[in-house]
Design a protein around this motif. Structure first.
Motif, PDB file in Angstrom:
ATOM      1  N   VAL A   1       0.910  -1.196  -0.030  1.00 51.65           N
ATOM      2  CA  VAL A   1      -0.027  -0.057   0.047  1.00 51.65           C
ATOM      3  C   VAL A   1       0.777   1.250   0.131  1.00 51.65           C
ATOM      4  N   VAL A   2       1.971   1.322   0.789  1.00 54.46           N
ATOM      5  CA  VAL A   2       2.952   2.450   0.714  1.00 54.46           C
ATOM      6  C   VAL A   2       3.525   2.603  -0.464  1.00 54.46           C
ATOM      7  N   LEU A   3       3.998   1.435  -1.370  1.00 56.02           N
ATOM      8  CA  LEU A   3       4.568   1.554  -2.459  1.00 56.02           C
ATOM      9  C   LEU A   3       3.466   2.361  -3.301  1.00 56.02           C
ATOM     10  N   SER A   4       2.359   1.724  -3.333  1.00 50.96           N
ATOM     11  CA  SER A   4       1.322   2.139  -4.343  1.00 50.96           C
ATOM     12  C   SER A   4       1.158   3.755  -4.090  1.00 50.96           C
ATOM     13  N   ALA A   5       1.243   4.180  -2.841  1.00 51.41           N
ATOM     14  CA  ALA A   5       0.964   5.575  -2.677  1.00 51.41           C
ATOM     15  C   ALA A   5       2.262   6.386  -3.010  1.00 51.41           C
ATOM     16  N   PHE A   6       3.660   5.751  -3.084  1.00 54.13           N
ATOM     17  CA  PHE A   6       4.677   6.025  -3.783  1.00 54.13           C
ATOM     18  C   PHE A   6       4.389   6.287  -5.243  1.00 54.13           C
ATOM     19  N   ASP A   7       3.615   5.436  -5.885  1.00 54.35           N
ATOM     20  CA  ASP A   7       3.468   5.227  -7.109  1.00 54.35           C
ATOM     21  C   ASP A   7       4.873   4.615  -7.570  1.00 54.35           C
ATOM     22  N   ALA A   8       5.161   3.777  -6.916  1.00 52.33           N
ATOM     23  CA  ALA A   8       6.579   2.977  -7.356  1.00 52.33           C
ATOM     24  C   ALA A   8       6.397   1.806  -8.303  1.00 52.33           C
ATOM     25  N   ASN A   9       7.203   1.668  -9.203  1.00 55.42           N
ATOM     26  CA  ASN A   9       7.193   0.221  -9.927  1.00 55.42           C
ATOM     27  C   ASN A   9       8.649   0.060  -9.867  1.00 55.42           C
ATOM     28  N   HIS A  10       9.561   0.167  -9.241  1.00 57.36           N
ATOM     29  CA  HIS A  10      10.868  -0.192  -9.208  1.00 57.36           C
ATOM     30  C   HIS A  10      11.415   0.092  -7.678  1.00 57.36           C
ATOM     31  N   LEU A  11      12.137  -0.972  -7.254  1.00 58.45           N
ATOM     32  CA  LEU A  11      12.439  -1.136  -5.766  1.00 58.45           C
ATOM     33  C   LEU A  11      14.287  -1.251  -6.054  1.00 58.45           C
ATOM     34  N   VAL A  12      14.694  -0.480  -5.059  1.00 57.70           N
ATOM     35  CA  VAL A  12      15.885  -0.490  -4.904  1.00 57.70           C
ATOM     36  C   VAL A  12      16.175  -1.000  -3.426  1.00 57.70           C
ATOM     37  N   LEU A  13      17.002  -2.154  -3.459  1.00 54.36           N
ATOM     38  CA  LEU A  13      16.981  -2.988  -2.165  1.00 54.36           C
ATOM     39  C   LEU A  13      18.335  -2.682  -1.364  1.00 54.36           C
ATOM     40  N   THR A  14      18.331  -2.579  -0.093  1.00 53.50           N
ATOM     41  CA  THR A  14      19.465  -2.578   0.848  1.00 53.50           C
ATOM     42  C   THR A  14      18.939  -3.159   2.093  1.00 53.50           C
ATOM     43  N   GLY A  15      19.755  -3.992   2.598  1.00 56.33           N
ATOM     44  CA  GLY A  15      19.397  -4.513   3.888  1.00 56.33           C
ATOM     45  C   GLY A  15      20.440  -5.817   4.406  1.00 56.33           C
ATOM     46  N   ILE A  16      19.978  -6.109   5.550  1.00 53.96           N
ATOM     47  CA  ILE A  16      20.764  -7.361   6.005  1.00 53.96           C
ATOM     48  C   ILE A  16      19.585  -8.452   6.275  1.00 53.96           C
ATOM     49  N   SER A  17      19.408  -9.281   5.937  1.00 53.75           N
ATOM     50  CA  SER A  17      20.661 -10.263   5.102  1.00 53.75           C
ATOM     51  C   SER A  17      20.253 -10.690   3.746  1.00 53.75           C
ATOM     52  N   THR A  18      21.472 -10.857   2.865  1.00 54.87           N
ATOM     53  CA  THR A  18      21.150 -11.401   1.664  1.00 54.87           C
ATOM     54  C   THR A  18      20.164 -12.649   1.659  1.00 54.87           C
ATOM     55  N   SER A  19      20.494 -13.587   2.319  1.00 60.33           N
ATOM     56  CA  SER A  19      19.827 -14.821   2.336  1.00 60.33           C
ATOM     57  C   SER A  19      18.390 -14.776   3.053  1.00 60.33           C
ATOM     58  N   GLY A  20      18.255 -13.617   3.578  1.00 55.98           N
ATOM     59  CA  GLY A  20      16.826 -13.730   4.290  1.00 55.98           C
ATOM     60  C   GLY A  20      15.843 -12.485   3.573  1.00 55.98           C
ATOM     61  N   VAL A  21      15.950 -11.128   3.995  1.00 53.12           N
ATOM     62  CA  VAL A  21      15.157 -10.325   3.512  1.00 53.12           C
ATOM     63  C   VAL A  21      15.238  -9.943   2.188  1.00 53.12           C
ATOM     64  N   ILE A  22      16.662  -9.985   1.795  1.00 55.57           N
ATOM     65  CA  ILE A  22      17.027  -9.539   0.367  1.00 55.57           C
ATOM     66  C   ILE A  22      16.482 -10.532  -0.697  1.00 55.57           C
ATOM     67  N   LEU A  23      16.780 -11.866  -0.379  1.00 51.51           N
ATOM     68  CA  LEU A  23      16.389 -12.873  -1.306  1.00 51.51           C
ATOM     69  C   LEU A  23      14.659 -12.968  -1.223  1.00 51.51           C
ATOM     70  N   SER A  24      13.915 -13.091  -0.049  1.00 47.68           N
ATOM     71  CA  SER A  24      12.583 -13.295   0.026  1.00 47.68           C
ATOM     72  C   SER A  24      11.746 -12.188  -0.626  1.00 47.68           C
ATOM     73  N   THR A  25      12.434 -10.622  -0.164  1.00 46.86           N
ATOM     74  CA  THR A  25      11.743  -9.418  -1.007  1.00 46.86           C
ATOM     75  C   THR A  25      11.918  -9.568  -2.602  1.00 46.86           C
ATOM     76  N   THR A  26      12.949  -9.817  -2.896  1.00 45.06           N
ATOM     77  CA  THR A  26      13.360  -9.951  -4.204  1.00 45.06           C
ATOM     78  C   THR A  26      12.382 -10.713  -5.329  1.00 45.06           C
ATOM     79  N   ARG A  27      12.106 -12.119  -4.522  1.00 41.53           N
ATOM     80  CA  ARG A  27      11.426 -13.125  -5.282  1.00 41.53           C
ATOM     81  C   ARG A  27       9.611 -12.648  -5.245  1.00 41.53           C
ATOM     82  N   MET A  28       9.334 -12.125  -4.275  1.00 42.03           N
ATOM     83  CA  MET A  28       7.995 -11.601  -4.010  1.00 42.03           C
ATOM     84  C   MET A  28       7.826 -10.553  -5.001  1.00 42.03           C
TER      85      MET A  28
END
Length: 182
Positions: free
Chosen positions: A107-134
């Motif tokens: 919902v927040v991303l929709s309000a931002f009108d975002a269609n491209h996500l730039v990811l930073t975070g800890i950890s690559t095998s956790g939040v980065i992998l899961s968020t990227t796939r979804m």
């Protein structure tokens, strides 16, 4: 193709997670990216993993989180001071590994009108992998800033960034991101 409307996600840079990783480089580079994104008017959202006291969100079937039920960890999470949000930047609390599952981040991303996500975070095998796939499944374009992410296992980190994640995301770095904004 639609022009990218980016949003920067700063994920799991919270005290209890950073303490278990060598995150110095990722924090330093994310700080630079955060400053550049704010200056360029790119919206920023933070994501932290957290639970209510008593962990009502944690199922005994959840291998990742069920072990913390008796620890008191990850209740009332907060972003580390070096990357703290400023007024108006939302902090999303997630109850699973990925930032998009069961949260109000879409919902927040929709309000931002975002269609491209730039990811930073800890950890690559956790939040980065899961968020990227979804995010890819939700038709977002995804860029991972490789020097703004980290993992407790360098071999897994490297494997994911070179073999798995490029299938669904562009792998870049902080200098390229900042340079493209100039």
């Amino acid at each position: 193709m639609t022009a990218p409307r980016s949003a920067l996600l700063v994920m799991d840079f919270q005290h209890e997670i950073v303490a278990n990783h060598d995150a110095t480089m990722a924090i330093t580079n994310t700080r630079r990216v955060l400053d550049a994104a704010r200056q360029a008017g790119i919206p920023v959202a933070y994501v932290v993993v957290g639970f209510r006291p008593g962990y009502p969100e944690v199922s005994a079937n959840n291998k990742s989180f069920s072990a913390i039920r008796s620890t008191g960890r990850l209740v009332n999470p907060s972003v580390i001071d070096e990357l703290a949000p400023i007024e108006g930047e939302p902090v999303i609390i997630k109850h699973r590994v990925g930032a998009l599952y069961g949260t109000d981040l879409p919902v927040v991303l929709s309000a931002f009108d975002a269609n491209h996500l730039v990811l930073t975070g800890i950890s690559t095998s956790g939040v980065i992998l899961s968020t990227t796939r979804m995010a890819a499944d939700m038709d977002f374009a995804v860029t991972i800033l490789a020097d703004c992410v980290g993992d407790s296992d360098p071999t897994v980190h490297d494997f994911l960034l070179t073999k798995i994640l490029p299938r669904q995301a562009e792998i870049s770095d902080s200098d390229s991101f900042i340079g493209a904004l100039a």
